[in-house]
Design an enzyme around this catalytic site. Structure first.
Site, PDB file in Angstrom:
ATOM      1  N   ASP A 134      -3.335   6.787  -6.162  1.00  0.00           N
ATOM      2  CA  ASP A 134      -2.253   7.238  -5.270  1.00  0.00           C
ATOM      3  C   ASP A 134      -0.907   6.631  -5.666  1.00  0.00           C
ATOM      4  O   ASP A 134       0.146   7.090  -5.206  1.00  0.00           O
ATOM      5  CB  ASP A 134      -2.591   6.912  -3.800  1.00  0.00           C
ATOM      6  N   GLU A 135      -0.940   5.568  -6.485  1.00  0.00           N
ATOM      7  CA  GLU A 135       0.318   4.865  -6.804  1.00  0.00           C
ATOM      8  C   GLU A 135       1.290   5.734  -7.596  1.00  0.00           C
ATOM      9  O   GLU A 135       2.481   5.415  -7.669  1.00  0.00           O
ATOM     10  CB  GLU A 135       0.025   3.559  -7.555  1.00  0.00           C
TER      11      GLU A 135
HETATM   12  O1  TDX Z   1      -2.695 -12.379  -4.411  1.00  0.00           O
HETATM   13  C1  TDX Z   1      -2.310 -11.301  -3.927  1.00  0.00           C
HETATM   14  N1  TDX Z   1      -1.509 -11.299  -2.832  1.00  0.00           N
HETATM   15  C2  TDX Z   1      -1.013 -10.168  -2.244  1.00  0.00           C
HETATM   16  O2  TDX Z   1      -0.285 -10.216  -1.256  1.00  0.00           O
HETATM   17  C3  TDX Z   1      -2.671 -10.025  -4.506  1.00  0.00           C
HETATM   18  C4  TDX Z   1      -3.561  -9.954  -5.727  1.00  0.00           C
HETATM   19  C5  TDX Z   1      -2.195  -8.887  -3.900  1.00  0.00           C
HETATM   20  N2  TDX Z   1      -1.372  -8.939  -2.831  1.00  0.00           N
HETATM   21  C6  TDX Z   1      -0.899  -7.681  -2.219  1.00  0.00           C
HETATM   22  C7  TDX Z   1      -0.259  -6.709  -3.173  1.00  0.00           C
HETATM   23  C8  TDX Z   1      -0.639  -5.367  -2.582  1.00  0.00           C
HETATM   24  O3  TDX Z   1       0.292  -4.999  -1.581  1.00  0.00           O
HETATM   25  O4  TDX Z   1      -2.068  -7.029  -1.719  1.00  0.00           O
HETATM   26  C9  TDX Z   1      -1.992  -5.613  -1.928  1.00  0.00           C
HETATM   27  C10 TDX Z   1      -3.165  -5.174  -2.770  1.00  0.00           C
HETATM   28  O5  TDX Z   1      -2.972  -5.710  -4.074  1.00  0.00           O
HETATM   29  P1  TDX Z   1      -4.002  -5.415  -5.270  1.00  0.00           P
HETATM   30  O6  TDX Z   1      -5.366  -5.799  -4.836  1.00  0.00           O
HETATM   31  O7  TDX Z   1      -3.425  -6.041  -6.504  1.00  0.00           O
HETATM   32  O8  TDX Z   1      -3.983  -3.824  -5.336  1.00  0.00           O
HETATM   33  P2  TDX Z   1      -2.778  -2.788  -5.549  1.00  0.00           P
HETATM   34  O9  TDX Z   1      -1.637  -3.399  -6.244  1.00  0.00           O
HETATM   35  O10 TDX Z   1      -2.537  -2.120  -4.225  1.00  0.00           O
HETATM   36  O11 TDX Z   1      -3.486  -1.737  -6.560  1.00  0.00           O
HETATM   37  C11 TDX Z   1      -4.868  -1.361  -6.407  1.00  0.00           C
HETATM   38  O12 TDX Z   1      -4.986  -0.116  -5.762  1.00  0.00           O
HETATM   39  C12 TDX Z   1      -4.562   1.033  -6.461  1.00  0.00           C
HETATM   40  C13 TDX Z   1      -5.559  -1.300  -7.768  1.00  0.00           C
HETATM   41  O13 TDX Z   1      -5.442  -2.555  -8.412  1.00  0.00           O
HETATM   42  C14 TDX Z   1      -5.004  -0.188  -8.609  1.00  0.00           C
HETATM   43  O14 TDX Z   1      -5.719  -0.091  -9.840  1.00  0.00           O
HETATM   44  C15 TDX Z   1      -5.158   1.112  -7.850  1.00  0.00           C
HETATM   45  O15 TDX Z   1      -4.592   2.171  -8.560  1.00  0.00           O
END
Ligand code: TDX
Ligand code: NAD
Length: 365
Positions: A134-135
């Protein structure tokens, strides 16, 4: 009968997809191809590999080898997961994302076009399914409607830009050459085998060891979370009933702020520790083992550069056309996920201490 090439299935979602297909469609033949990068782990496929489901350690950028696999195994269905997938890594090092996500998808399309002889023979029984995110649609405000398949692409990170590019390449192979393609754009997945750099598994493991829980910015960013098996179900429906040339959004209709998710995981862990001396003995550094609340570990840190505020998915198309309905509620899915991490410490210990990488490197000689 389907003979499938599944790319990137030593990673999180691909491995869960292969497990799902083995259960639901035991007659399918599956060739997994995976470069076994830091995120790929052959143990994610433990118990499902046999003569009918084989893992080939290879890079999708090796077009000649991809052609050979397509020919040798008479592949008629490609399900393409392989990618660099972590947004933070794409910010610090975009090169790998261009190489894997754009060049890699191009290499696979090129191999499939040649082996399937799309223009010469217009074969009916082939499918290239591309797994996207979705990104690619960019970011939403609180007031914006959820992403539909008609929402204009507006990727904001090198990761999402590389996925958007790959989506367009796939689309072009349908329009230009007549390849039978479908694409699905899914929201945030969670569940077993999720690599612990991503928010949910990172929080679970950091709580167990009493480590800080880094919250980017103010923690108010919103993601839509889907249990990984329900993503597999959605892809399966698109493969069986989806219209060629179409894209389908897959989501959980389950929006959470990051801070609420982190607080929820902390409280679920605290509850389990309250009633389990065994957990308290195994994880003495967990705040819950010392009678403290695990959310005391929450630490606000510098925001992610270009951090998208909100993602939300309108699932109307896949629901009405293909009858898609997620089966696992968030309440159930998050407990199942926690169970899995507590029961599979061997898996994540080997990921965290790097021993699975060492094993892989020694195999490579
Ligand atoms: O340590 C952290 N602290 C934090 O606040 C991390 C790792 C993330 N976050 C936040 C960033 C995002 O808003 O949490 C949310 C989720 O982060 P991620 O788990 O890194 O996922 P995101 O960036 O949303 O992307 C994921 O979903 C869409 C997948 O990694 C992608 O491959 C997918 O396309
Ligand atoms: P992951 O990082 O866990 O797994 C990716 C896999 O691809 C790894 O096994 C890795 O070794 C392999 N790979 C990387 N480059 C390769 C190459 N050049 N050749 C062969 N294999 C290669 O990722 P994931 O979270 O399982 O995501 C899988 C797919 O789903 C990706 O395309 C991602 O963009 C998409 N997606 C992920 C999410 C999510 O929440 N994780 C949501 C929507 C879409």
């Amino acid at each position: 009968m389907r003979s499938m090439l599944v790319t990137g299935a030593a990673g999180f979602i691909g491995a869960n997809f292969v497990r799902y297909v083995r259960e639901q469609h035991p007659d399918d033949k599956i060739i997994v191809v995976d470069a076994l990068t830091y995120a790929g782990n052959r143990h994610n496929l433990d118990g499902v590999l046999d003569d009918q489901c084989q893992l080939m350690h290879a890079d999708i950028n090796d077009t000649d080898y991809m052609k050979q696999l397509l020919r040798d195994h008479k592949i008629n269905t490609i399900v393409h997961f392989a990618a660099e997938s972590h947004v933070d890594r794409s910010i610090t090092g975009p090169d790998a994302f261009i190489e894997a996500n754009i060049m890699g998808t191009y290499s696979l399309l090129k191999a499939a076009r040649q082996v399937w002889q799309i223009e010469e023979q217009a074969p009916e029984d082939h499918r290239f399914h591309h797994v996207s995110t979705d990104e690619v649609y960019g970011t939403l405000s609180m007031q914006d409607p959820a992403f539909t398949e008609e929402t204009a692409y507006a990727p904001n990170s090198p990761y999402s830009a590389s996925k958007a590019s790959s989506d367009f390449l796939v689309r072009s192979y349908h329009h230009t050459y007549g390849m039978q393609v479908t694409t699905s754009n899914c929201s945030n997945n969670y569940g077993p085998y999720h690599f612990p750099e991503k928010l949910i598994p990172l929080v679970i493991l950091n709580v167990l060891y009493g480590k800080a829980l880094p919250i980017y910015g103010d923690g108010k960013n919103i993601r839509d979370w889907l249990y990984v098996e329900d993503h597999a179900l959605g892809i399966d429906l698109v493969l069986q009933k989806g219209r060629v040339g179409e894209t389908y959004n897959i989501g959980g209709c389950n929006e959470w702020t990051n801070i609420d998710i982190v607080n929820l995981i902390c409280s679920l862990i605290d509850k389990r520790f309250e009633t389990s001396q065994d957990l308290r003995n195994t994880y003495p550094e967990c705040p819950a083992s010392q009678g403290e609340a695990s959310n005391s570990l929450i630490t606000y840190v510098t925001d992610r550069a270009g951090h998208d505020f909100r993602y939300a998915i309108d699932t109307h198309k896949i629901q009405s056309e293909l009858g898609y309905e997620p089966k696992v509620t968030f309440e159930v899915g998050i407990e199942k996920t926690l169970d899995w991490y507590l029961e599979n410490s061997d898996w994540w210990q080997a990921v965290l201490d790097g021993s699975y990488r060492a094993e892989e490197l020694s195999k490579a000689g």
